[in-house]
Design a protein around this motif. Sequence first.
Motif, PDB file in Angstrom:
ATOM      1  N   ALA A 149      -0.214   2.564   8.332  1.00  0.00           N
ATOM      2  CA  ALA A 149      -0.825   3.510   7.191  1.00  0.00           C
ATOM      3  C   ALA A 149      -1.102   4.657   8.094  1.00  0.00           C
ATOM      4  CB  ALA A 149      -1.792   3.072   6.515  1.00  0.00           C
ATOM      5  N   ARG A 150      -1.768   4.537   9.279  1.00  0.00           N
ATOM      6  CA  ARG A 150      -2.046   5.912  10.088  1.00  0.00           C
ATOM      7  C   ARG A 150      -0.958   6.151  10.717  1.00  0.00           C
ATOM      8  NH1 ARG A 150      -6.568   1.710  11.820  1.00  0.00           N
ATOM      9  NH2 ARG A 150      -7.887   2.140  10.179  1.00  0.00           N
ATOM     10  N   SER A 281      -0.282   7.109   2.492  1.00  0.00           N
ATOM     11  CA  SER A 281      -0.861   6.536   3.593  1.00  0.00           C
ATOM     12  C   SER A 281      -2.170   6.173   3.742  1.00  0.00           C
ATOM     13  CB  SER A 281      -0.235   7.178   4.839  1.00  0.00           C
ATOM     14  OG  SER A 281      -0.896   8.316   5.000  1.00  0.00           O
ATOM     15  N   LEU A 282      -3.058   7.111   3.191  1.00  0.00           N
ATOM     16  CA  LEU A 282      -4.600   7.102   3.155  1.00  0.00           C
ATOM     17  C   LEU A 282      -5.156   6.017   2.081  1.00  0.00           C
ATOM     18  CD1 LEU A 282      -5.281  10.809   3.382  1.00  0.00           C
ATOM     19  CD2 LEU A 282      -5.482   9.165   5.378  1.00  0.00           C
ATOM     20  N   THR A 283      -4.492   5.704   1.054  1.00  0.00           N
ATOM     21  CA  THR A 283      -4.680   4.679  -0.002  1.00  0.00           C
ATOM     22  C   THR A 283      -4.203   3.401   0.199  1.00  0.00           C
ATOM     23  OG1 THR A 283      -3.218   5.463  -1.386  1.00  0.00           O
ATOM     24  CG2 THR A 283      -5.274   6.588  -1.610  1.00  0.00           C
ATOM     25  N   LEU A 284      -3.048   3.313   0.798  1.00  0.00           N
ATOM     26  CA  LEU A 284      -2.633   2.047   0.955  1.00  0.00           C
ATOM     27  C   LEU A 284      -3.449   0.800   1.450  1.00  0.00           C
ATOM     28  CD1 LEU A 284      -0.555  -0.143   2.767  1.00  0.00           C
ATOM     29  CD2 LEU A 284      -0.051   0.205   0.396  1.00  0.00           C
ATOM     30  N   PRO A 285      -4.171   0.981   2.542  1.00  0.00           N
ATOM     31  CA  PRO A 285      -4.961   0.017   3.160  1.00  0.00           C
ATOM     32  C   PRO A 285      -6.124  -0.535   1.863  1.00  0.00           C
ATOM     33  CG  PRO A 285      -4.791   1.745   4.821  1.00  0.00           C
ATOM     34  CD  PRO A 285      -4.092   2.203   3.546  1.00  0.00           C
ATOM     35  N   ARG A 286      -6.543   0.180   1.052  1.00  0.00           N
ATOM     36  CA  ARG A 286      -7.496  -0.043   0.305  1.00  0.00           C
ATOM     37  C   ARG A 286      -6.728  -0.855  -0.946  1.00  0.00           C
ATOM     38  NH1 ARG A 286     -11.844   5.195  -0.674  1.00  0.00           N
ATOM     39  NH2 ARG A 286     -12.435   5.061   1.321  1.00  0.00           N
ATOM     40  N   VAL A 287      -5.476  -0.470  -1.273  1.00  0.00           N
ATOM     41  CA  VAL A 287      -4.787  -1.110  -2.491  1.00  0.00           C
ATOM     42  C   VAL A 287      -4.428  -2.402  -1.904  1.00  0.00           C
ATOM     43  CG1 VAL A 287      -2.521  -0.983  -3.485  1.00  0.00           C
ATOM     44  CG2 VAL A 287      -3.697   1.185  -3.389  1.00  0.00           C
ATOM     45  N   ARG A 288      -3.952  -2.433  -0.624  1.00  0.00           N
ATOM     46  CA  ARG A 288      -3.609  -3.806  -0.241  1.00  0.00           C
ATOM     47  C   ARG A 288      -4.619  -4.743  -0.060  1.00  0.00           C
ATOM     48  NH1 ARG A 288      -1.403  -7.063   0.567  1.00  0.00           N
ATOM     49  NH2 ARG A 288      -0.715  -7.774   2.608  1.00  0.00           N
ATOM     50  N   ALA A 289      -6.035  -4.346   0.083  1.00  0.00           N
ATOM     51  CA  ALA A 289      -7.121  -5.144   0.078  1.00  0.00           C
ATOM     52  C   ALA A 289      -7.402  -5.819  -1.335  1.00  0.00           C
ATOM     53  CB  ALA A 289      -8.366  -4.422   0.537  1.00  0.00           C
ATOM     54  N   ARG A 290      -6.818  -5.125  -2.555  1.00  0.00           N
ATOM     55  CA  ARG A 290      -6.927  -5.851  -3.678  1.00  0.00           C
ATOM     56  C   ARG A 290      -5.741  -6.478  -4.260  1.00  0.00           C
ATOM     57  NH1 ARG A 290      -9.709  -1.808  -7.795  1.00  0.00           N
ATOM     58  NH2 ARG A 290      -9.542  -3.572  -8.990  1.00  0.00           N
ATOM     59  N   MET A 297       4.377  -3.453  -3.059  1.00  0.00           N
ATOM     60  CA  MET A 297       5.926  -2.875  -2.954  1.00  0.00           C
ATOM     61  C   MET A 297       6.795  -2.613  -4.302  1.00  0.00           C
ATOM     62  SD  MET A 297       7.399  -5.123   0.376  1.00  0.00           S
ATOM     63  CE  MET A 297       7.059  -6.739  -0.290  1.00  0.00           C
ATOM     64  N   ALA A 298       6.622  -3.556  -5.168  1.00  0.00           N
ATOM     65  CA  ALA A 298       7.099  -3.431  -6.418  1.00  0.00           C
ATOM     66  C   ALA A 298       6.590  -1.956  -7.176  1.00  0.00           C
ATOM     67  CB  ALA A 298       7.134  -4.417  -7.390  1.00  0.00           C
ATOM     68  N   ALA A 299       5.416  -1.789  -7.234  1.00  0.00           N
ATOM     69  CA  ALA A 299       4.637  -0.751  -7.733  1.00  0.00           C
ATOM     70  C   ALA A 299       4.948   0.460  -7.210  1.00  0.00           C
ATOM     71  CB  ALA A 299       3.416  -0.933  -7.694  1.00  0.00           C
ATOM     72  N   GLY A 300       5.209   0.459  -5.661  1.00  0.00           N
ATOM     73  CA  GLY A 300       5.590   1.761  -5.162  1.00  0.00           C
ATOM     74  C   GLY A 300       7.122   2.258  -5.595  1.00  0.00           C
ATOM     75  N   LEU A 301       8.011   1.048  -5.646  1.00  0.00           N
ATOM     76  CA  LEU A 301       9.653   1.536  -6.231  1.00  0.00           C
ATOM     77  C   LEU A 301       9.419   1.942  -7.609  1.00  0.00           C
ATOM     78  CD1 LEU A 301      11.818  -1.217  -4.427  1.00  0.00           C
ATOM     79  CD2 LEU A 301      11.397   1.172  -3.694  1.00  0.00           C
ATOM     80  N   VAL A 302       8.640   1.208  -8.408  1.00  0.00           N
ATOM     81  CA  VAL A 302       8.434   1.762  -9.924  1.00  0.00           C
ATOM     82  C   VAL A 302       8.067   3.220  -9.921  1.00  0.00           C
ATOM     83  CG1 VAL A 302       7.314   1.347 -12.165  1.00  0.00           C
ATOM     84  CG2 VAL A 302       8.483  -0.712 -10.805  1.00  0.00           C
ATOM     85  N   THR A 346       4.187   4.279   0.083  1.00  0.00           N
ATOM     86  CA  THR A 346       3.503   2.966  -0.380  1.00  0.00           C
ATOM     87  C   THR A 346       4.557   1.864  -0.275  1.00  0.00           C
ATOM     88  OG1 THR A 346       2.484   3.967  -2.070  1.00  0.00           O
ATOM     89  CG2 THR A 346       2.576   1.622  -2.254  1.00  0.00           C
ATOM     90  N   PHE A 347       5.656   1.775  -0.695  1.00  0.00           N
ATOM     91  CA  PHE A 347       6.784   0.641  -0.398  1.00  0.00           C
ATOM     92  C   PHE A 347       6.934   0.544   0.906  1.00  0.00           C
ATOM     93  CE2 PHE A 347      11.241  -0.409   0.601  1.00  0.00           C
ATOM     94  CZ  PHE A 347      11.141  -1.661  -0.100  1.00  0.00           C
ATOM     95  N   ASN A 348       6.967   1.599   1.684  1.00  0.00           N
ATOM     96  CA  ASN A 348       7.562   1.431   3.161  1.00  0.00           C
ATOM     97  C   ASN A 348       6.594   0.940   4.120  1.00  0.00           C
ATOM     98  OD1 ASN A 348       9.336   2.091   5.227  1.00  0.00           O
ATOM     99  ND2 ASN A 348       8.125   3.620   6.261  1.00  0.00           N
ATOM    100  N   ILE A 349       5.284   1.314   3.867  1.00  0.00           N
ATOM    101  CA  ILE A 349       4.180   0.881   4.771  1.00  0.00           C
ATOM    102  C   ILE A 349       4.029  -0.623   4.628  1.00  0.00           C
ATOM    103  CG2 ILE A 349       1.735   1.037   5.230  1.00  0.00           C
ATOM    104  CD1 ILE A 349       1.937   3.970   4.704  1.00  0.00           C
ATOM    105  N   ALA A 350       4.002  -1.131   3.136  1.00  0.00           N
ATOM    106  CA  ALA A 350       3.912  -2.333   2.685  1.00  0.00           C
ATOM    107  C   ALA A 350       4.667  -3.403   3.390  1.00  0.00           C
ATOM    108  CB  ALA A 350       3.659  -2.717   1.393  1.00  0.00           C
ATOM    109  N   GLN A 351       6.153  -2.811   3.237  1.00  0.00           N
ATOM    110  CA  GLN A 351       7.129  -3.723   3.633  1.00  0.00           C
ATOM    111  C   GLN A 351       7.384  -3.851   5.035  1.00  0.00           C
ATOM    112  OE1 GLN A 351      10.430  -2.753   5.172  1.00  0.00           O
ATOM    113  NE2 GLN A 351      10.175  -0.739   5.134  1.00  0.00           N
ATOM    114  N   VAL A 352       7.162  -2.756   5.929  1.00  0.00           N
ATOM    115  CA  VAL A 352       7.022  -2.812   7.366  1.00  0.00           C
ATOM    116  C   VAL A 352       6.019  -3.755   8.030  1.00  0.00           C
ATOM    117  CG1 VAL A 352       6.391  -1.394   9.365  1.00  0.00           C
ATOM    118  CG2 VAL A 352       8.067  -0.476   7.758  1.00  0.00           C
ATOM    119  N   SER A 353       4.747  -3.693   7.230  1.00  0.00           N
ATOM    120  CA  SER A 353       3.935  -4.723   7.613  1.00  0.00           C
ATOM    121  C   SER A 353       4.240  -6.260   7.611  1.00  0.00           C
ATOM    122  CB  SER A 353       2.468  -4.284   6.815  1.00  0.00           C
ATOM    123  OG  SER A 353       2.313  -2.906   7.296  1.00  0.00           O
TER     124      SER A 353
END
Length: 431
Positions: A149-150, A281-290, A297-302, A346-353
């Motif tokens: 994300a950073r 990129s700033l919100t993704l870590p918190r979203v992934r914590a939940r 990833m699906a939500a990002g593409l939608v 959002t999708f990109n950070i999640a899928q790379v990780s």
Amino acid sequence: MGVSVSGAAVSEGSGSGFPRFWTAQTVSQLGQRFGMVALPVVAIESLHAGAAEVGYLTAALTVCYLLVGLPAGAWVDRRPKRATMIGAAVVRAVVLACVPVLWAVDRLSLGWLYAVAVVVGVASVFFDVAYQSYVPFIVPDKDIERANARLESSAQISAAGGPAAAGFLLKAVSAPVVIAVDALAYVVCAGLLATVEDSEPSREGKGGRESRLGREILAGVRFVAGHPLLRRLCVVMGVSNFFATLAMTLTPLLVLRTLGLGSTVMGVVLGVGTLGGLLASLTLPRVRARYEAGKVMAAGLVLAGASMAAFPAAGSLGGSLGGSGVVLPVALLVIGQFGMTWGAVTFNIAQVSVRQRVCPPDMLARMTATIRCVVWGSMPAAAVLAGWLGSRVGVVPCLWIGVVGAFLTALPLVGTDRLIRAATPAADTRA
């Protein structure tokens, strides 16, 4: 404000080498943005290049992934990734430094500029493959999302600030001098990388193993094709990028010709999109914590597909509102670009990780190169199809095709969380 928050988090969980690596990557991103702006300016202002020559120059910078992407993945997996990035940064610095030198002695030509673009493009491929494969060696598994994300936030800031800074500098000095600043940025990048400590295993004793490059490339392709999760992600990314390119190729025509809004509005729309990516990129870590990665990833593409619909909607409204009714179309474009970039990042950070977690360390670069070749390979075909369809069915109908396709690409992500859990049985997939 966003930088200070991220910076504070770095010291919490990321490896001690990450802050320097992050800074080096940010400097490299700024250098790339400077080069993308300054090289065409050098061609136009100093060498009087026309549209065709500028097109060749842009192609020389961007086609390298299709030409050397797969070999680069196998090569990077054979060697220390940090050393590869340092070497790529030095090569770019040296080659770019040749431009102001040749210009100063009145020897610069378009041929030299094309050669510089090709070498810089090839070096960038090696740097990018190594950099995306390097993160697992400098941060613990639980911090991969935060680290990516950073890194993505730096990319988004560079995308917004780099061209603007280059444009400002071009008003004060000549374009070849800006290229010299670009070269200096890569020197700084290499210097910072030289101070980074990582956990990557030593390659000593492995360099002489009998393994041909072609065999290793094929092993990387087979690994991705045979891995249920990576294969699905590769298909999703390739198709998603295809429809996104289909729409984005026609966006300038929509803004400039269909809506008649001018290049200033185009710049504002793209700038707002960058802010959407930064917010993601700033919100993704918190979203992934939940939420689990597949749902994110699906939500990002939608979100990206729904936001993309604002573009043809604006085009449909433009002709019926008259010359003074531009507020609503512009608002739709801004909202659409903001949401589309937010969803895509959002999708990109999640899928790379996810890919970095499930891939064996000795296959990371080849996996990255294989998937990137699929993703980048879809772009020329989509651009050609966009031009053909746009000239026959119209810009707005073609954009709606892109929207429908963007929504459909989220469907293969159904059930992905089960595949992620199976591929990483020892890890908490929400961490």
